[in-house]
Design a protein around this motif. Sequence first.
Motif, PDB file in Angstrom:
ATOM      1  N   ALA A   1      54.241  26.385  17.492  1.00  0.00           N
ATOM      2  CA  ALA A   1      54.449  24.991  17.903  1.00  0.00           C
ATOM      3  C   ALA A   1      53.173  24.177  17.713  1.00  0.00           C
ATOM      4  CB  ALA A   1      54.897  24.941  19.370  1.00  0.00           C
ATOM      5  N   GLU A   2      52.039  24.762  18.096  1.00  0.00           N
ATOM      6  CA  GLU A   2      50.757  24.059  17.935  1.00  0.00           C
ATOM      7  C   GLU A   2      50.451  23.812  16.465  1.00  0.00           C
ATOM      8  OE1 GLU A   2      48.597  26.093  21.846  1.00  0.00           O
ATOM      9  OE2 GLU A   2      48.647  27.121  19.919  1.00  0.00           O
ATOM     10  N   MET A   3      50.713  24.812  15.617  1.00  0.00           N
ATOM     11  CA  MET A   3      50.414  24.688  14.198  1.00  0.00           C
ATOM     12  C   MET A   3      51.356  23.694  13.516  1.00  0.00           C
ATOM     13  SD  MET A   3      48.240  25.655  11.938  1.00  0.00           S
ATOM     14  CE  MET A   3      47.493  27.275  12.137  1.00  0.00           C
ATOM     15  N   THR A   4      52.549  23.521  14.067  1.00  0.00           N
ATOM     16  CA  THR A   4      53.466  22.512  13.526  1.00  0.00           C
ATOM     17  C   THR A   4      52.825  21.132  13.592  1.00  0.00           C
ATOM     18  OG1 THR A   4      55.425  23.790  14.167  1.00  0.00           O
ATOM     19  CG2 THR A   4      55.738  21.442  13.792  1.00  0.00           C
ATOM     20  N   LYS A   5      52.196  20.828  14.706  1.00  0.00           N
ATOM     21  CA  LYS A   5      51.513  19.538  14.850  1.00  0.00           C
ATOM     22  C   LYS A   5      50.354  19.422  13.872  1.00  0.00           C
ATOM     23  CE  LYS A   5      50.390  15.628  16.908  1.00  0.00           C
ATOM     24  NZ  LYS A   5      51.251  14.429  16.851  1.00  0.00           N
ATOM     25  N   VAL A   6      49.608  20.506  13.706  1.00  0.00           N
ATOM     26  CA  VAL A   6      48.495  20.506  12.755  1.00  0.00           C
ATOM     27  C   VAL A   6      49.001  20.211  11.345  1.00  0.00           C
ATOM     28  CG1 VAL A   6      46.714  21.933  11.676  1.00  0.00           C
ATOM     29  CG2 VAL A   6      47.092  22.059  14.141  1.00  0.00           C
ATOM     30  N   LEU A   7      50.089  20.871  10.951  1.00  0.00           N
ATOM     31  CA  LEU A   7      50.640  20.672   9.614  1.00  0.00           C
ATOM     32  C   LEU A   7      51.123  19.237   9.430  1.00  0.00           C
ATOM     33  CD1 LEU A   7      51.560  21.680   6.852  1.00  0.00           C
ATOM     34  CD2 LEU A   7      53.665  22.519   7.941  1.00  0.00           C
ATOM     35  N   GLU A   8      51.832  18.705  10.420  1.00  0.00           N
ATOM     36  CA  GLU A   8      52.363  17.344  10.306  1.00  0.00           C
ATOM     37  C   GLU A   8      51.241  16.321  10.189  1.00  0.00           C
ATOM     38  OE1 GLU A   8      56.402  18.199  12.973  1.00  0.00           O
ATOM     39  OE2 GLU A   8      54.739  17.039  13.806  1.00  0.00           O
ATOM     40  N   THR A   9      50.211  16.476  11.009  1.00  0.00           N
ATOM     41  CA  THR A   9      49.104  15.522  10.988  1.00  0.00           C
ATOM     42  C   THR A   9      48.306  15.625   9.701  1.00  0.00           C
ATOM     43  OG1 THR A   9      48.930  15.612  13.402  1.00  0.00           O
ATOM     44  CG2 THR A   9      47.035  14.759  12.210  1.00  0.00           C
ATOM     45  N   ASN A  10      47.999  16.858   9.291  1.00  0.00           N
ATOM     46  CA  ASN A  10      47.217  17.038   8.075  1.00  0.00           C
ATOM     47  C   ASN A  10      47.989  16.629   6.825  1.00  0.00           C
ATOM     48  OD1 ASN A  10      45.049  17.941   9.551  1.00  0.00           O
ATOM     49  ND2 ASN A  10      45.424  20.108   9.172  1.00  0.00           N
ATOM     50  N   PHE A  11      49.292  16.792   6.847  1.00  0.00           N
ATOM     51  CA  PHE A  11      50.135  16.337   5.734  1.00  0.00           C
ATOM     52  C   PHE A  11      49.937  14.849   5.499  1.00  0.00           C
ATOM     53  CE2 PHE A  11      54.144  14.478   4.242  1.00  0.00           C
ATOM     54  CZ  PHE A  11      54.419  15.252   3.126  1.00  0.00           C
ATOM     55  N   ARG A  12      49.908  14.086   6.588  1.00  0.00           N
ATOM     56  CA  ARG A  12      49.713  12.629   6.483  1.00  0.00           C
ATOM     57  C   ARG A  12      48.336  12.304   5.908  1.00  0.00           C
ATOM     58  NH1 ARG A  12      47.427   9.119  10.777  1.00  0.00           N
ATOM     59  NH2 ARG A  12      47.780   6.954  10.177  1.00  0.00           N
ATOM     60  N   HIS A  13      47.302  12.946   6.450  1.00  0.00           N
ATOM     61  CA  HIS A  13      45.949  12.619   6.021  1.00  0.00           C
ATOM     62  C   HIS A  13      45.677  13.041   4.578  1.00  0.00           C
ATOM     63  CE1 HIS A  13      43.813  11.051   9.608  1.00  0.00           C
ATOM     64  NE2 HIS A  13      44.861  11.555  10.217  1.00  0.00           N
ATOM     65  N   VAL A  14      46.179  14.200   4.173  1.00  0.00           N
ATOM     66  CA  VAL A  14      45.953  14.666   2.811  1.00  0.00           C
ATOM     67  C   VAL A  14      46.643  13.743   1.807  1.00  0.00           C
ATOM     68  CG1 VAL A  14      46.485  16.528   1.180  1.00  0.00           C
ATOM     69  CG2 VAL A  14      45.508  17.069   3.416  1.00  0.00           C
ATOM     70  N   ASN A  15      47.850  13.317   2.110  1.00  0.00           N
ATOM     71  CA  ASN A  15      48.575  12.451   1.181  1.00  0.00           C
ATOM     72  C   ASN A  15      47.999  11.038   1.142  1.00  0.00           C
ATOM     73  OD1 ASN A  15      51.160  13.716  -0.148  1.00  0.00           O
ATOM     74  ND2 ASN A  15      51.012  14.616   1.900  1.00  0.00           N
ATOM     75  N   ILE A  16      47.504  10.558   2.279  1.00  0.00           N
ATOM     76  CA  ILE A  16      46.827   9.261   2.266  1.00  0.00           C
ATOM     77  C   ILE A  16      45.549   9.362   1.444  1.00  0.00           C
ATOM     78  CG2 ILE A  16      45.585   7.576   3.695  1.00  0.00           C
ATOM     79  CD1 ILE A  16      47.624   8.053   5.882  1.00  0.00           C
ATOM     80  N   ALA A  17      44.829  10.471   1.577  1.00  0.00           N
ATOM     81  CA  ALA A  17      43.619  10.665   0.780  1.00  0.00           C
ATOM     82  C   ALA A  17      43.935  10.645  -0.710  1.00  0.00           C
ATOM     83  CB  ALA A  17      42.947  11.983   1.168  1.00  0.00           C
ATOM     84  N   LEU A  18      45.063  11.258  -1.097  1.00  0.00           N
ATOM     85  CA  LEU A  18      45.452  11.267  -2.503  1.00  0.00           C
ATOM     86  C   LEU A  18      45.648   9.845  -3.028  1.00  0.00           C
ATOM     87  CD1 LEU A  18      46.410  12.593  -5.129  1.00  0.00           C
ATOM     88  CD2 LEU A  18      48.692  12.779  -4.098  1.00  0.00           C
ATOM     89  N   VAL A  19      46.411   9.017  -2.305  1.00  0.00           N
ATOM     90  CA  VAL A  19      46.648   7.663  -2.808  1.00  0.00           C
ATOM     91  C   VAL A  19      45.402   6.796  -2.672  1.00  0.00           C
ATOM     92  CG1 VAL A  19      49.150   7.669  -2.514  1.00  0.00           C
ATOM     93  CG2 VAL A  19      47.716   6.960  -0.606  1.00  0.00           C
ATOM     94  N   ASN A  20      44.518   7.108  -1.718  1.00  0.00           N
ATOM     95  CA  ASN A  20      43.261   6.365  -1.639  1.00  0.00           C
ATOM     96  C   ASN A  20      42.400   6.649  -2.876  1.00  0.00           C
ATOM     97  OD1 ASN A  20      43.576   4.899   0.727  1.00  0.00           O
ATOM     98  ND2 ASN A  20      42.698   6.487   2.032  1.00  0.00           N
ATOM     99  N   GLU A  21      42.358   7.896  -3.303  1.00  0.00           N
ATOM    100  CA  GLU A  21      41.640   8.215  -4.544  1.00  0.00           C
ATOM    101  C   GLU A  21      42.311   7.567  -5.743  1.00  0.00           C
ATOM    102  OE1 GLU A  21      38.768  11.823  -4.929  1.00  0.00           O
ATOM    103  OE2 GLU A  21      40.843  12.500  -5.015  1.00  0.00           O
ATOM    104  N   MET A  22      43.629   7.559  -5.735  1.00  0.00           N
ATOM    105  CA  MET A  22      44.363   6.915  -6.828  1.00  0.00           C
ATOM    106  C   MET A  22      44.079   5.409  -6.869  1.00  0.00           C
ATOM    107  SD  MET A  22      46.299   9.072  -8.634  1.00  0.00           S
ATOM    108  CE  MET A  22      47.656   8.087  -9.265  1.00  0.00           C
ATOM    109  N   ALA A  23      43.904   4.805  -5.698  1.00  0.00           N
ATOM    110  CA  ALA A  23      43.630   3.359  -5.634  1.00  0.00           C
ATOM    111  C   ALA A  23      42.316   3.040  -6.331  1.00  0.00           C
ATOM    112  CB  ALA A  23      43.586   2.901  -4.177  1.00  0.00           C
TER     113      ALA A  23
END
Length: 420
Positions: free
Chosen positions: A203-225
Amino acid sequence: MPADLAVIGLGHLGLPLAQAAVAAGVQTVGYDTDPRACTELTAGRTPVEGSLTASEIRRMLSGGFRPTTNPAELGRVRTAVICAPTPLGADRTIDLAAVGDAARALAARLRPHTTVLLESAVPPGTTENYLLPLLEEGSGLRAGRDFHLACSPSRLDPGNRTHVHSNTPKVIGGLTPACTESAAAFYGRLTDKVVRARGPREAEMTKVLETNFRHVNIALVNEMAVLCHDLGVDLWDVIRCAETKPFGFQPFRPGPGVGGHGAPVDPGYLPYNSRTPGHPLRMVSLAQEINDRMPQYVIQRCATLLNEHGKSVRGARVLLLGVTYKPDLADQEGSPAREIATRLMDMGAQIGYHDPHVLDWRVRELPVPRADSLYEAASSADLTVLLQHHRTYDLQGLAVKAQLLLDTRGATPAGAAHRL
């Protein structure tokens, strides 16, 4: 008067949970060590910027909600939910001090057969290695035998009126199967769907995955920008086209930085001793590095635009629009606006701001002038920077009035402004 539920921590996690419980007919008491917070709540006002509205607080009070600073109330409930804040420390590890304080306050009054739930965002292993010993040592009771213990990380999305507690599935991981079922029985009163994890760590790792999923994908589009700007490619049009793919793609959009309460978590660095060795998540560290660079990139773009129009940052009048981390909310948690304002001030710029949800804004403890008339302020500013797209902003009209407009959210009509 005894209550069914005690919500421990009346902040961004606890207040919405208490609201959902009261709406479901659960007799709820809210415990917080801050007397000011309880005083504000009792008076029908919200103590947490960007959380519930005053009218929502008043409805909770009329529904029987009782805020209190009296820890004795914790010994009179069937269910206790810890919603303490877990901010990042200077070394970017999660600070569990507030969770520990909540656990100790509860443990001293914990009764047999109580269900204890943890909703705070924590690293995997916290429920078993940190929370459990505090509860057992302080109460003399055994988790899984004398009381139920489970983790169910919050999935709150502030300001989202579509996905609320009732229709957002709750992930639950109990210390034992009986703990999981006890937690499921409670959350089943608040939500339509309960998802049982194998245990607290899952359950704890589910939150880690959900949060990190958001940050990693935002980082990708920030680099793309940054790349697309250098190549003369319209990233916003690229995203518009890519999101038509019906599988294998989820659109994320760049911005001046990443705010919010869900900080990226690297479970490789645990704030307590664990039997499980940590393995740093290199992707998360890189994503954080990329996202942390975005405010400086915005400053670079500001300086370049001013220079192209024959002006220097020093002495330039810069208007910042939207200083919250999310549109249409007053919450400033983690907003990049303050860092951007600080850097511009260090370069000698004259900063002003406008935000319909923030009437007083301070940088380095100094008040920043707030624009009364948005259009007049934009027309007199050398550069206007849209940091957050609030619904009330007429961006087409603003683009006409502003001398120079930098849109970090891609919200203006194509060709109306300089985009990130």
